[in-house]
Design a protein around this motif. Structure first.
Motif, mmCIF file in Angstrom:
data_model
loop_
_atom_site.group_PDB
_atom_site.id
_atom_site.type_symbol
_atom_site.label_atom_id
_atom_site.label_comp_id
_atom_site.label_asym_id
_atom_site.label_seq_id
_atom_site.Cartn_x
_atom_site.Cartn_y
_atom_site.Cartn_z
ATOM 1 N N GLN A 163 2.400 -3.448 -7.752
ATOM 2 C CA GLN A 163 3.445 -4.458 -7.862
ATOM 3 C C GLN A 163 4.057 -4.390 -9.270
ATOM 4 O O GLN A 163 3.325 -4.369 -10.256
ATOM 5 C CB GLN A 163 2.769 -5.822 -7.648
ATOM 6 C CG GLN A 163 3.603 -6.923 -7.134
ATOM 7 C CD GLN A 163 4.101 -6.744 -5.705
ATOM 8 O OE1 GLN A 163 5.118 -6.105 -5.470
ATOM 9 N NE2 GLN A 163 3.390 -7.316 -4.751
ATOM 10 N N LYS A 181 9.604 -6.663 -5.204
ATOM 11 C CA LYS A 181 8.326 -7.027 -4.596
ATOM 12 C C LYS A 181 7.950 -6.036 -3.490
ATOM 13 O O LYS A 181 8.748 -5.745 -2.607
ATOM 14 C CB LYS A 181 8.431 -8.424 -4.009
ATOM 15 C CG LYS A 181 7.127 -8.969 -3.519
ATOM 16 C CD LYS A 181 7.298 -10.390 -3.006
ATOM 17 C CE LYS A 181 5.951 -10.887 -2.491
ATOM 18 N NZ LYS A 181 6.100 -12.146 -1.778
ATOM 19 N N THR A 183 6.376 -5.313 -0.144
ATOM 20 C CA THR A 183 6.042 -6.148 1.012
ATOM 21 C C THR A 183 5.378 -5.360 2.144
ATOM 22 O O THR A 183 4.695 -5.936 2.974
ATOM 23 C CB THR A 183 7.307 -6.830 1.576
ATOM 24 O OG1 THR A 183 8.285 -5.814 1.822
ATOM 25 C CG2 THR A 183 7.877 -7.851 0.599
ATOM 26 N N SER A 184 5.621 -4.063 2.191
ATOM 27 C CA SER A 184 4.989 -3.274 3.262
ATOM 28 C C SER A 184 4.993 -1.809 2.870
ATOM 29 O O SER A 184 5.517 -1.438 1.820
ATOM 30 C CB SER A 184 5.751 -3.459 4.573
ATOM 31 O OG SER A 184 7.069 -2.981 4.409
#
Ligand SMILES: Cc1cc2nc3c(=O)[nH]c(=O)nc-3n(C[C@H](O)[C@H](O)[C@H](O)COP(=O)(O)OP(=O)(O)OC[C@H]3O[C@@H](n4cnc5c(N)ncnc54)[C@H](O)[C@@H]3O)c2cc1C
Ligand code: SF4
Ligand code: SF4
Ligand code: FES
Lengths: 389, 284
Positions: A163, A181, A183-184
């Protein structure tokens, strides 16, 4: 998937050990020639501890941080593209029989000169890189003729993402919906937390493989303060983002202004060196070349990264290159990234990683160029679509 | 890890590995153009639709896109007509019968032969632009009753550059109207002299019934579509076959882009209305 866990700084090497035990070659950021490159790394000692990168248009420099963060920088010139689509590979090698027939076809697969070990674990992937990986995979493997070797390469990758807690000045991932960010798209996601007496990684898993790996690393449950700090990390990066691009409008904007005077103006500065395409994590152009040995018996077809900035790229017999002028070549690149890619592959070709801005020797900035094309008719603040010129 | 030879004879070899085709015969069309007749070494005929192309090479001399000029009803013969202009095409033209060439494909889109049913079909070809249309002519003549007028307007640089002379005579007998012109000719030439677009006016077309197919140098096609538009043919009734640099033929190398389309994947045959906007932009 499972609850977030905490890995202490001194236990992070156990993750490398687990990867090595499972047969993975670990690739990650490491300092080479004053640049953060992606290369095989043995453990945390090879990570750029306490190093940060200072980036601006046409400028890249490493600097010392005040802390010992392992991931306290953003992006170097390399991307996963190198593993998804090697810069130079043999698409086949064959023996030429006297009647011309090619037989005994073989490929590099994953052990040839392009140096692809069996399984790769990429540690340190940022949000934009995960998006870029997905885009490139869609281009290379999403069509009607997927290449089995590239499929194998794609499947051989496991990703340990990180991150971002800081954004670089050339980053504009937020505009492209590609960050900051994560996220997947990861097997394991690490968030680095660091203060005076505390250096840990919050680890989340995104796949069964990730869970299995994490089970081999000493961890403890994350406390609520740690979880809050982890959540705040990408939000902090988001606040630092300086560059913007209006992704909703840029396609129509560029299509409507293919004869805009800005193309001439940027061509005055552009060296057509193609650096931007080489560092771009999604640019996928390649050329092939046949190579024979002296006897003419061994034939090899090699595929190499190419660039739309090369005048040969659009060469045709008779007409010469379709795109002769620098103006047309810059226009091709930028409209491909931000407009026609969407028509061709159903996604933008740009994730806003900013590499093309940083690594352009003359500091040409794709976000500024989009502004300039939107600006003449609409003022500098915002790129909105205009009628055809 | 090496893929074994037996692997590569199967589909699992991947889209970049070519298949062997034996050259059965070659016919000289002009000083620099040859028609090659090939047969698959391993039996399976190359089913294709007129307008499609292959990526073909003579071992180690570079792979190039060449349209299939054969009869779609005889797929067991792969027929391609090649003009020697550079390294790869010269190597292909120099191949001798018995030799084995390497072929991938067929790739790309086809001429709209079903859509053309009932229409007056006008084919406008320039130079080496005729072979990519030959299969369409053969198919339409084989199904002559399905079409209105069938008109071929063909332009070449000089009389000795014209392709398929005797066949064109046969096509005439089978119901194809043919007008031919050359850019320049000596006194022995009794036909038309001038650009191919001039023939459009001479063909006496009823624009409302026309479906046009054109292939040739891009400048020629620009004038063809402009002239057809002047006579009242709508741009969605004109189909063009576009040439671009091609390295892969399968949509993954990036070389054949024309704005939003990949010519190898979305073309080479396009409805003109779909690419008009992009073909109008210089150096796109
Ligand atoms: C869909 C399609 C269908 C076609 N059908 C036919 C057909 O039926 N018959 C036919 O004869 N032709 C056809 N062509 C054209 C044919 O593909 C070209 O003539 C052929 O590619 C030329 O290759 P060459 O190696 O012989 O020529 P060259 O001009 O030597 O080589 C062209 C290739 O080499 C490279 N190259 C060569 N010289 C240069 C240079 N100076 N600078 C940069 N790059 C260079 C380019 O990358 C290019 O790919 C078709 C083309 C397309 C796209
Ligand atoms: S175009 Fe530039 S900012 Fe966008 S993905 Fe490529 S290198 Fe990154
Ligand atoms: S924009 Fe910059 S990096 Fe890209 S080709 Fe031009 S000078 Fe090179
Ligand atoms: S020829 Fe490679 S993408 Fe079209």
């Amino acid at each position: 998937m499972t609850d977030d866990r905490v890995i202490a700084r001194e236990d992070l090497d156990a993750l490398f050990d687990a990867l090595h035990r499972c047969g993975y070659t670990v690739v990650g950021p490491t300092v080479r020639d004053s640049t953060i490159r992606l290369a095989e790394i043995a453990g945390t000692r090879d990570l750029p501890a306490g190093v940060t990168d200072e980036q601006e248009a046409g400028r890249y420099r490493l600097a010392q941080r005040e802390d010992a963060a392992l991931f306290g920088f953003n992006l170097g010139p390399d991307s996963l593209k190198r593993w998804q689509l090697p810069p130079d590979r043999t698409v086949w090698r064959a023996r030429r029989k006297p009647d011309g027939e090619l037989t005994d076809f073989s490929t590099d697969a994953r052990s040839g000169p392009a140096g692809m070990p069996d399984r790769i674990a990429y540690i340190g992937a940022r949000a934009c890189e995960l998006h870029a990986r997905a885009i490139l995979e869609r281009v290379l493997l999403g069509g009607n003729h997927p290449d089995p070797e590239l499929r194998e390469r794609a499947d051989a990758l496991i990703v340990i993402a990180v991150q971002c807690g800081e954004a670089g000045p050339t980053c504009f991932c937020a505009s492209m919906g590609a960050g900051p960010k994560v996220t997947s798209g990861y097997d394991i996601l690490l968030t680095e937390l660091l203060d005076a007496d505390h250096h840990v990684f919050i680890a989340a898993t995104g796949s069964v493989r990730g869970e299995e790996l994490l089970a081999e690393v000493p961890t403890r449950r994350a406390g609520s303060e740690e979880l809050a700090a982890a959540r705040a990390t990408p939000a902090r990066a988001a606040e630092q983002i300086q560059r913007k691009l209006d992704a909703d409008w840029v396609k129509e904007l560029l299509y409507a202004h293919l004869e805009h005077p800005e193309w001439e103006s940027v061509a005055q500065r552009c060296l057509t060196c193609g650096n931007c395409t080489m560092v771009c994590p999604t640019c996928f152009c390649t050329s092939v070349e046949d190579v024979t040995d002296l006897t003419g018996e061994q034939v090899e077809r090699r595929q190499q990264w190419d660039s739309c900035f090369a005048v040969d790229h659009s060469y045709m017999h008779g007409g010469g290159p379709a795109r002769q002028s620098a103006r047309s070549r810059y226009r091709q690149w930028m409209t491909h990234k931000l407009a026609s890619w969407d028509d061709q592959f159903g996604t933008s070709g740009c994730v806003g990683c900013g590499r093309c801005i940083t690594w352009c020797p003359v500091g040409i900035d794709i976000t500024e160029e989009a502004q300039a094309i939107g600006a003449v008719t609409h003022g500098p603040a915002r790129a909105t679509p205009a009628k055809e010129d | 890890m090496l893929a074994s030879a037996s692997d590569t004879a199967t589909a699992s070899a991947g889209p970049l590995v070519p298949a062997p085709f034996r050259l059965l015969a070659k016919r000289r069309e002009t000083a620099d153009t040859w028609t090659l007749e090939l047969e698959p070494r391993h039996g399976t005929p190359l089913e294709f639709a007129p307008g499609q192309f292959t990526m073909i090479s003579r071992g180690g001399c570079g792979e190039v896109p060449i349209s299939i000029s054969g009869d779609p009803d005889e797929p067991e013969r792969l027929v391609q007509t090649v003009r020697a202009v550079g390294l790869a095409t010269s190597a292909l033209c120099e191949a001798e019968p018995g030799e084995v060439l390497s072929v991938r494909g067929p790739f790309g889109t086809a001429w709209p032969l079903e859509e053309a049913e009932g229409a007056d079909v006008v084919i406008v070809a320039g130079g080496i632009g005729l072979p990519p249309l030959r299969g369409a002519v053969l198919r339409m003549l084989a199904q002559r009753e399905r079409y209105g007028r069938l008109v071929l307007l063909y332009g070449g640089r000089a009389p000795d550059q014209l392709l398929f002379g005797e066949q064109i005579q046969q096509w005439r007998e089978q119901g194809l109207e043919v007008l031919i012109t050359v850019d320049s000719a000596g006194p022995e030439w009794i036909g038309h002299v001038g650009v191919v677009t001039r023939l459009i006016g001479r063909a006496g077309l009823d624009a409302s019934r026309v479906l046009a197919m054109t292939c040739g140098p891009e400048v020629m096609m620009r004038f063809v579509v402009a002239t057809l538009a002047d006579t009242g043919v709508q741009s969605d009734r004109i189909h063009v076959s576009i040439e671009r640099n091609m390295q892969c033929g399968i949509g993954v190398c990036g070389h054949c882009q024309l704005g939003p389309v990949l010519v190898c994947r979305d073309g080479p045959v396009f409805r003109y209305s779909e690419v008009e906007r992009w073909m109008r932009v210089r150096e796109l």
